[in-house]
Design a protein around this motif. Structure first.
Motif, PDB file in Angstrom:
ATOM      1  N   ALA A 124     -93.437 -37.570 -15.787  1.00 44.83           N
ATOM      2  CA  ALA A 124     -92.976 -38.719 -16.745  1.00 44.83           C
ATOM      3  C   ALA A 124     -91.755 -38.210 -17.215  1.00 44.83           C
ATOM      4  N   THR A 125     -91.834 -36.854 -17.818  1.00 42.44           N
ATOM      5  CA  THR A 125     -90.658 -36.338 -18.738  1.00 42.44           C
ATOM      6  C   THR A 125     -89.413 -36.113 -17.628  1.00 42.44           C
ATOM      7  N   GLY A 126     -89.627 -35.505 -16.348  1.00 39.97           N
ATOM      8  CA  GLY A 126     -88.777 -35.089 -15.484  1.00 39.97           C
ATOM      9  C   GLY A 126     -88.041 -36.491 -15.188  1.00 39.97           C
ATOM     10  N   ALA A 127     -88.775 -37.466 -14.760  1.00 40.22           N
ATOM     11  CA  ALA A 127     -88.333 -38.959 -14.405  1.00 40.22           C
ATOM     12  C   ALA A 127     -87.377 -39.388 -15.365  1.00 40.22           C
ATOM     13  N   THR A 128     -87.874 -39.479 -16.717  1.00 39.81           N
ATOM     14  CA  THR A 128     -87.059 -40.025 -17.612  1.00 39.81           C
ATOM     15  C   THR A 128     -85.971 -39.127 -17.896  1.00 39.81           C
ATOM     16  N   LEU A 129     -85.765 -37.757 -17.885  1.00 41.67           N
ATOM     17  CA  LEU A 129     -84.614 -37.133 -18.045  1.00 41.67           C
ATOM     18  C   LEU A 129     -83.625 -37.580 -16.932  1.00 41.67           C
ATOM     19  N   LEU A 130     -84.166 -37.764 -15.635  1.00 45.24           N
ATOM     20  CA  LEU A 130     -83.282 -38.053 -14.442  1.00 45.24           C
ATOM     21  C   LEU A 130     -82.661 -39.444 -14.444  1.00 45.24           C
ATOM     22  N   SER A 131     -83.818 -40.456 -15.336  1.00 46.54           N
ATOM     23  CA  SER A 131     -83.026 -41.667 -15.444  1.00 46.54           C
ATOM     24  C   SER A 131     -82.152 -41.600 -16.509  1.00 46.54           C
ATOM     25  N   VAL A 132     -82.131 -41.005 -17.680  1.00 49.26           N
ATOM     26  CA  VAL A 132     -81.214 -41.019 -18.651  1.00 49.26           C
ATOM     27  C   VAL A 132     -80.029 -40.464 -18.333  1.00 49.26           C
ATOM     28  N   ILE A 133     -79.824 -39.497 -17.554  1.00 48.23           N
ATOM     29  CA  ILE A 133     -78.709 -38.820 -17.145  1.00 48.23           C
ATOM     30  C   ILE A 133     -77.742 -39.665 -16.120  1.00 48.23           C
ATOM     31  N   ILE A 134     -78.462 -40.450 -15.325  1.00 51.60           N
ATOM     32  CA  ILE A 134     -77.629 -41.450 -14.325  1.00 51.60           C
ATOM     33  C   ILE A 134     -77.355 -42.458 -15.283  1.00 51.60           C
ATOM     34  N   GLY A 135     -78.338 -43.109 -16.025  1.00 49.72           N
ATOM     35  CA  GLY A 135     -78.036 -44.291 -16.654  1.00 49.72           C
ATOM     36  C   GLY A 135     -77.078 -44.544 -17.725  1.00 49.72           C
TER      37      GLY A 135
END
Length: 332
Positions: free
Chosen positions: A128-139
């Motif tokens: 969950a944390t890794g996926a959120t970090l990836l989404s935040v960077i791209i978004g």
């Protein structure tokens, strides 16, 4: 004849009691925006309780291996003597609860549920944390660029967001996870599955963050401090990273906190469907998946991981709502 008492201009006409009443008082100190937000957050007892639970869950996930080692917990140790061979249900009441196994044992194998919940916590939190970090960077990058530059840049990025939002994410995640189970990119087994889950969940969820940041950027780019930076000769990259991004920290933090529980549920759903974390590695979604066929033998086997997911998601949502009210009181 007595001489008149000399007074300062600020004390002219003031009574002695009025002058002395201010002696010894502390000077009035200003408070930063962070201090004001923290004061608001502390008043929300529900959000504080959610934050405490989140901190405990994070510490549990980080130190899960150490906890298992200190207390001698083995999530994959079989206890066949604790399971009825005829019904495959745990012996005793409430799923085989005892001092040795506070949450009981799983049916069929007799593995300790507390150990498996602790073991599964780091998997869910990491994904969950890794996926959120990836989404935040791209978004954040896409949203800031689209909102600031506008024009054809905004049109291209916005249409990309619409495409990703219309994509059948669950079906695509199932197909990718199933096709890469044997190995890819030099990874196999558990590291590969965790990496695939982080990529699939994070890469296809960034439009939600991108739309929020784009809307915030559209309102911020017309503010006075941006116009002042332009008048002083600041270029686009400087304004983006030095003027806009610092003012976007609050919405990024709030919506990241709200995105983590969504990703936890997504990881649990994929594991429940059998394309997430594979056994014997413990995961909350995988435990729910195996509990479906054993529900009639031991209903508690489904309740324990379900409660773990429920408490985690609820705590993150309460924390996110509290942060939103504290950092943006106008939206309350």
């Amino acid at each position: 004849m007595t001489a008149p008492i000399e007074t300062t201009p600020g004390q002219a006409g003031a009574q002695p009691e009025a002058i002395l009443s201010g002696v010894g008082r502390k000077a009035i100190e200003g408070r930063s925006l962070g201090q004001i937000a923290w004061t608001r957050f502390k008043r929300d007892k529900v959000a504080v309780a959610g934050g405490i639970v989140v901190i405990c869950l994070v510490l549990l996930a980080v130190f899960s291996k150490l906890i298992e080692k200190v207390f001698g917990l083995d999530p994959n140790e079989f206890h066949q003597d604790l399971v009825d061979p005829n019904t495959v249900a745990p012996k005793g009441s409430f799923g085989g609860m005892s001092w040795a196994h506070p949450l009981g044992v799983d049916p069929q194998y007799g593995r300790d549920l507390l150990a498996r919940i602790i073991e599964g916590s780091w998997v869910s939190m990491l994904v969950a944390t890794g996926a959120t970090l990836l989404s935040v960077i791209i978004g954040v990058i896409a949203g800031v660029v689209a909102g600031f530059y506008g024009g054809w840049v905004d049109s291209v990025i916005s249409r990309a967001m619409d495409t990703f939002l219309a994509f059948p994410l669950l079906l695509f995640a199932i197909s990718i996870s199933a096709s890469l189970q044997d190995g890819a990119f030099g990874l196999t087994g558990l590291p590969l599955r965790i990496s695939v889950l982080i990529f699939v969940i994070g890469f296809f969820n960034w439009p939600y963050m991108g739309r929020i940041i784009r809307g915030q950027t559209l309102s911020l780019r017309e503010r006075e401090f941006v116009e002042a930076a332009r008048s002083l000769g600041a270029r686009g990259p400087f304004i983006l990273f030095r003027e806009l991004l610092p003012n976007l920290v609050a919405p990024i933090l709030v919506y990241s906190t709200l995105l983590i529980p969504t990703n936890i549920l997504f990881e649990a759903a994929l594991s429940f469907l059998g394309v997430g974390i594979a056994p014997p590695q413990a995961s909350w979604g995988g435990m729910l998946n195996s509990a479906v066929d054993l529900f009639y033998a031991d209903p508690q086997y489904m309740v324990v991981p379900g409660l773990a997911i429920f408490i985690t998601v609820l705590a993150f949502n309460l924390l996110g709502d509290g942060l939103r009210d504290a950092l943006d009181p106008r939206g309350k």
